[in-house]
Write an enzyme that holds these catalytic residues in place. Structure first.
Site, PDB file in Angstrom:
ATOM      1  CE1 TYR B  61      68.279  16.599  32.632  1.00 16.61           C
ATOM      2  CE2 TYR B  61      67.345  14.719  31.502  1.00 16.61           C
ATOM      3  CZ  TYR B  61      67.973  15.945  31.464  1.00 16.61           C
ATOM      4  OH  TYR B  61      68.273  16.514  30.260  1.00 16.61           O
ATOM      5  CE1 TYR B 175      64.363  12.360  29.240  1.00 16.29           C
ATOM      6  CE2 TYR B 175      63.184  13.207  31.133  1.00 16.29           C
ATOM      7  CZ  TYR B 175      63.991  13.420  30.034  1.00 16.29           C
ATOM      8  OH  TYR B 175      64.417  14.685  29.734  1.00 16.29           O
ATOM      9  NE  ARG B 325      57.893  27.207  35.117  1.00 18.19           N
ATOM     10  CZ  ARG B 325      56.797  27.254  34.380  1.00 18.19           C
ATOM     11  NH1 ARG B 325      56.795  27.927  33.254  1.00 18.19           N
ATOM     12  NH2 ARG B 325      55.701  26.622  34.759  1.00 18.19           N
ATOM     13  CB  CYS B 366      66.176  33.701  36.329  1.00 22.17           C
ATOM     14  SG  CYS B 366      64.567  34.265  36.953  1.00 22.17           S
ATOM     15  CG  ASP B 656      67.974  46.125  24.029  1.00 21.44           C
ATOM     16  OD1 ASP B 656      68.519  45.170  24.619  1.00 21.44           O
ATOM     17  OD2 ASP B 656      66.941  46.009  23.355  1.00 21.44           O
TER      18      ASP B 656
END
Lengths: 696, 696
Positions: B61, B175, B325, B366, B656
């Site tokens: 947009y 919008y 996506r 992603c 991690d």
């Protein structure tokens, strides 16, 4: 009027390390929202403070490396020569104003999310903290520690080469140095934890490294925080750090430091607002720094009184008068003191709109100074205004709230000689005239007081108690009319997502009340149990609830939000506000929507799960939505022939009668129109300059 | 393997207005976080989709004027030639890939805060709405309406001149066009409100104006939303707009439109995650569009199955297969279909990490495709990898969770021929192997499945059920060791702000449990009343509470946050998650800190006001903090001589075991290391390119 001789001490030069500041006025580092990515805006913003007479002007926190990536916060980055080239403009602009330039180098540690750099967060220990929302940090290895210290020294070198005179080792406000010093966040057993010397070792080593790199060319400052007494949660402050320990660290660091920049407590306390902290509330803590060092000390206290500033210097409490917010509100305070123009000082209101704008990731703004942050973008100067092309043109400003007042002041400064500001109420001020009377909101009155004094000096005619009709305006003799008629709180309960009036709201007072009913008309609920319904989310509902509680009502705020007054978190007031209200006995019902009123007995609605909710009470105050009072403007502009016949060339509107909004934005709007009156179409703002402007 | 002939239909060209798309794969506009201010990143990101075979690729947009200022959202701006020059790079990059380029012009109306432009918000009516937090909007005048339509046409002209083929009149997602069409938000009585024709007039006029300006040179698309059935709050959706009315509008607009880009419902529904919406859940509404128009239709549905895509086209439901996506997860899906490489398609997990990154004001990312958003910044290509300099070098990756899996895949793609991926557990997958078994989280297993398939194809050896000790690693025969040993949930109750173990936590199971106790070891609370204590804020605590509730426990989540699972709001799952849990009978205690446990009987702590809190229960699951399992890495790197003796040249760690974090970031970390193995110091990422890089 000449300067008060007691203030002369403020204009003495001060030596910090190898540099000498021309006076004692010092702009400490604070966020501007320009960082290093809007370098011209940054330079113009800081340069204006130097022009205004501050002897030292600092840039906000600048990250030494990409693992201190604060995005989307608008901090500066200073990882490499690209960033240095960007911020060199600012050093240059500060020098052009005759001041020394400081750069606050920092590493955020666990506080830096690193969302753009996508590096792991770093911390002394892998201890969950409020800083680590969304991910834990990597526990720094010995190699990491050495690398960060090297990065800091290299950033200092770049700062020197970019022209900065004062280089910071920034340790306050919960960033990496504080994390190391905190016994809560630092659980290390490797010589960088444990005792004060162990927890302080990273800090001291970093100072030594930076001093070795640039100590001969720059003054070395460190920003520290003494633990205050608020105990307010939030802000990533000083977990578990006691003042005595910090004083020990200061003593250990004294030989490595040319300037101690001392703050107090966590963010909400350090940037304490006028609602909960008086001017200079930090002083009991600041005074203790002398126990530990004789090196120059700068501290802030939302100081706006030159008397207090001079006394603190004379008493040896501080060497430099630190300022962030007062310098935003009035960049020219030092020059005004020097010239004895005391009544022209725009005193900071302590409402933290500057911080709210940063917290919402926008460039800086100020309720008192509409030009703040607009120096490059719009070419605005706080003390200099384009002269009116037709100064005799009579201008009528209808409405003396924040927008109307500001508009009239700017018109006066531009040299308009026939400006009338007309208020319908018995006194000028609009909504501010009653908001300032609410609990904790007194200092917001400075907005009004400053402007009324200036209007007097500028010869603008302020007329009160005259509610002008359309016919009155047509017959007034004005060439330009500015409608500044404000807004009112809706009495019908229309609220976000529900455009229809709330069933039962039509009962009106005393069961159904608006803020104006309480504060202007003096009405009160019929019995003791009063509900204040808040879909607004800022100061109004809590202030009214506190007012009612103080008067003996059992006040309950029902809010659609999951926290009370979420906007107050952006002004750093949330924690204090909630503690304050709890102490005042105000109850809160969270995340609940009131959908109807049984006049005389109860209000009802639904909780966050959609389950029915009901509360017996003797009155409800609706803080749901404001609505523009735009009738006069619409009436006037509907009939262009009548305007022509009345000799009115143009009608504009400003502030809440266009769209209800924050006071700062209403003032901005009034300022903007007044400054651009005489351009081709003042109803539309002139374009502003962007950075980057195109394909950069 | 060749393409399935049923899929040939997807490669047919499609004419939209005066333009022809080379095939039916169409990247609808979606946020990238690059906007117009990072033009090279934007161009590289979109260009990659064209290279991957999408026949149409759109930019996010783009605001037509400064009163549609979405900052700090990372939207694009398209007010003037500067912006046009920036985005022309993207049109060029899309064309270079052989696709048509679309630009989604929009005006935000009341949804645009205008914090940078500092203009009033605009809206059809001054009705408070969830869009207007922080200020009401100006009710648009007739002049404002005409001006906005003119701005739209001028923006369309700039878009054409910048090389865009398809120009949008964007009307979905709440919008300005939606605000006009909504009977809740539009209360006008001037011909722009009331009936469907009245409320649609602004939209239709804008379409006509844009068509008149560029209709001969560009295809005109409009994006609309049909009302779905979720009724989920949030996202500024379609207040009060019924599907039948929207179909009426579509019919009225058909002559003015070359392509209908159809979405369904509000944001959370339109971007529905796999936890709460199946693939193609929008289809019942999409099918109805044909009732109103024969013009080309594109729609999304998180489609990842080429079979479904082809069937929908063959059945005439859609003309173009819309994707946001899935195209982020796999930019090369079209080429993979064309080449029959179906098992190489990285299927979108529907976890909305892409949106979470945008909602936290960062550039796109992603979980499935670590290169998304890094095309310009790091020069990464999703399908192309630098060949290994020493492909025979044996690499041992210890740990087969998300980071280890991704690392091994990338090493395989780089041509390393001797990569061993060793898991301690009986199956690969790390934490994902049990997370995918939790309620609603099944599709997250795609992360694992995709990588296991690739590892098989690449010949990477995956060894399970072997917990390697330090000695095992030293004796393994590897030249490079990558520790990917993950993290574990703490069992001692250490939590944000409280680094000491929680009193009573040492009791352990069955009264005190960790997520692993429940999901890996199969333990359960001793009785029916189970507390799940959440300081994590994302999916774990709600998923465990749902699991327990389904098994018949009375599950209560005690959360330190004022809302349940605040991170889920950033993935647009918050509303659905809460409704889902409420329906499952899970109780929630908000804003409460558990500070201690009375094993066998209760847990206690304090509420948000600091008042004491206590609850009787038969068990508590601690979801407080994860901690790295870094023993192997630290042990190995402690003894450099032993490493040398073992022939190990380097030991790295990823994921991690460096710092516990989101799965997407762990995967990114593994990808990054594998891609940069062989550079001078792979433990530190290579610098990335910034925009602007310096003094722009």
């Amino acid at each position: 009027m000449p300067m008060d001789p007691r203030h002369a001490i403020l204009f003495e030069p001060v030596t910090v390390g190898c540099k000498t500041l021309p006076n004692r006025f010092y702009q400490v580092p604070h966020a501007s929202g320009f960082g290093s990515s809007r370098p011209r805006s940054q330079a113009a913003f800081r340069g204006m403070r130097a022009e205004g007479g501050w002897g030292g002007v600092c840039v906000e926190y600048a990250a030494i490396s990409p693992d201190s990536d604060e995005t989307p916060e608008c901090s500066a980055d200073f990882w490499d020569d690209g960033h240095a080239a960007a911020l060199a403009l600012t050093a240059e602009a500060i020098h052009a104003g005759g001041a020394l330039a400081g750069l606050e180098l920092f590493h955020g540690g666990a506080a830096s999310v690193n969302g753009t750099s996508r590096l792991p967060r770093l911390a002394p220990s892998q201890v969950a903290s409020e800083l680590q929302y969304g991910g834990l940090a990597k526990e720094l290895t010995a190699e990491d520690i050495a690398r960060i210290q090297r990065d800091w020294a290299e950033a200092a070198r770049r700062a020197r080469d970019a022209g900065f005179d004062i280089v910071y080792v920034y340790g306050a406000h919960g960033y990496l140095l504080t994390q190391f010093f905190s016994p809560v966040l630092n659980r290390r057993t490797d010589g960088y934890g444990g005792s004060v010397a162990g927890r302080g070792r990273f800090w001291l080593e970093t100072l030594a490294t930076v001093r070795e790199e640039v100590g001969g060319d720059c003054a070395i400052a460190t920003r520290i925080a003494l633990h205050g007494d608020s105990g307010v949660a939030g802000g990533g402050g000083l977990p578990g750090i006691e003042a005595d320990e910090m004083l020990e660290l200061i003593a250990m660091a004294a030989d490595l430091v040319d300037l101690f920049d001392v703050t107090v407590g966590t963010w909400p306390e350090n940037s304490g607002t006028s609602r909960y902290y008086p001017e200079g509330h930090e002083l009991p803590w600041i005074r203790r720094v002398r126990e530990a060092t004789a090196k120059p000390v700068v501290a802030t206290g939302r100081f706006s009184s030159p008397d207090l500033m001079a006394r603190l210097v004379a008493d040896g409490v501080i060497d430099l008068v630190g300022s962030a917010r007062q310098g935003i509100a009035d960049p020219f305070l030092p020059r005004k003191v020097a010239q004895g123009r005391y009544d022209e000082i725009r005193e900071c209101t302590g409402s933290n709109i500057c911080i709210l704008r940063e917290e919402s990731f926008h460039h800086i703004g100020c309720v008192q100074n509409a030009t703040a942050g607009e120096e490059f973008r719009r070419g605005w100067h706080p003390e200099s205004f384009p002269a009116a092309a037709n100064p005799e043109e009579p201008v009528l400003v209808v409405g003396a709230g924040p927008a109307g007042l500001e508009c009239a002041v700017v018109l006066g400064r531009r040299g308009y000689t026939s400006v009338h500001l007309v208020a319908a109420e018995p006194a000028a001020g609009g909504r501010l005239s009653w908001i300032r009377g609410l609990p904790t909101l007194g200092d917001w009155g400075r907005i009004l007081d400053y402007r009324l004094v200036q209007l007097g000096k500028l010869g603008v005619q302020v007329i009160t108690g005259q509610r002008l009709s359309t016919a009155d305006v047509l017959g007034y003799g004005a060439r330009v009319v500015v409608a500044a008629t404000g807004s009112a709180w809706r009495a019908d309960g229309v609220q976000p997502g529900i455009p229809e009036p709330m069933p039962g709201a039509q009962a009106g007072p005393p069961f159904v009340l608006t803020p104006e009913d309480l504060c202007v008309r003096g009405l009160r609920p019929a019995g003791k149990r009063a509900v204040v319904y808040d879909t607004d989310g800022y100061f109004m509902a809590p202030a009214l609830a506190e007012l009612l509680a103080k008067e003996g009502y059992q006040a309950t705020i029902v809010t659609t939000y999951p926290v009370l007054s979420p906007v107050s978190d952006q002004t750093l007031e949330g924690g204090m506000l909630r503690a304050h209200l709890h102490q005042a006995g105000v109850k809160v019902v969270y995340a609940t929507t009131v959908t109807g009123i049984d006049p005389g007995s109860a209000v009802y609605g639904a909780d966050r799960d959609g389950e029915p909710w009901r509360a017996a009470c003797e009155g409800i105050v609706l803080v749901t939505q404001q609505v523009s009072r735009d009738e006069l403007y619409l009436d006037l502009t509907r009939d262009q022939a009548a305007l022509g016949g009345a000799g009115i060339a143009a009608v504009y509107r400003i502030g809440d009668c266009v769209a209800p909004r924050m006071i700062s934005e209403a003032i901005f709007d009034g300022h903007r129109l007044a400054r651009e009156l005489g351009t081709e179409d003042p109803s539309m703002p002139l374009p502003y300059q962007r950075e980057p402007a195109g394909l950069a």
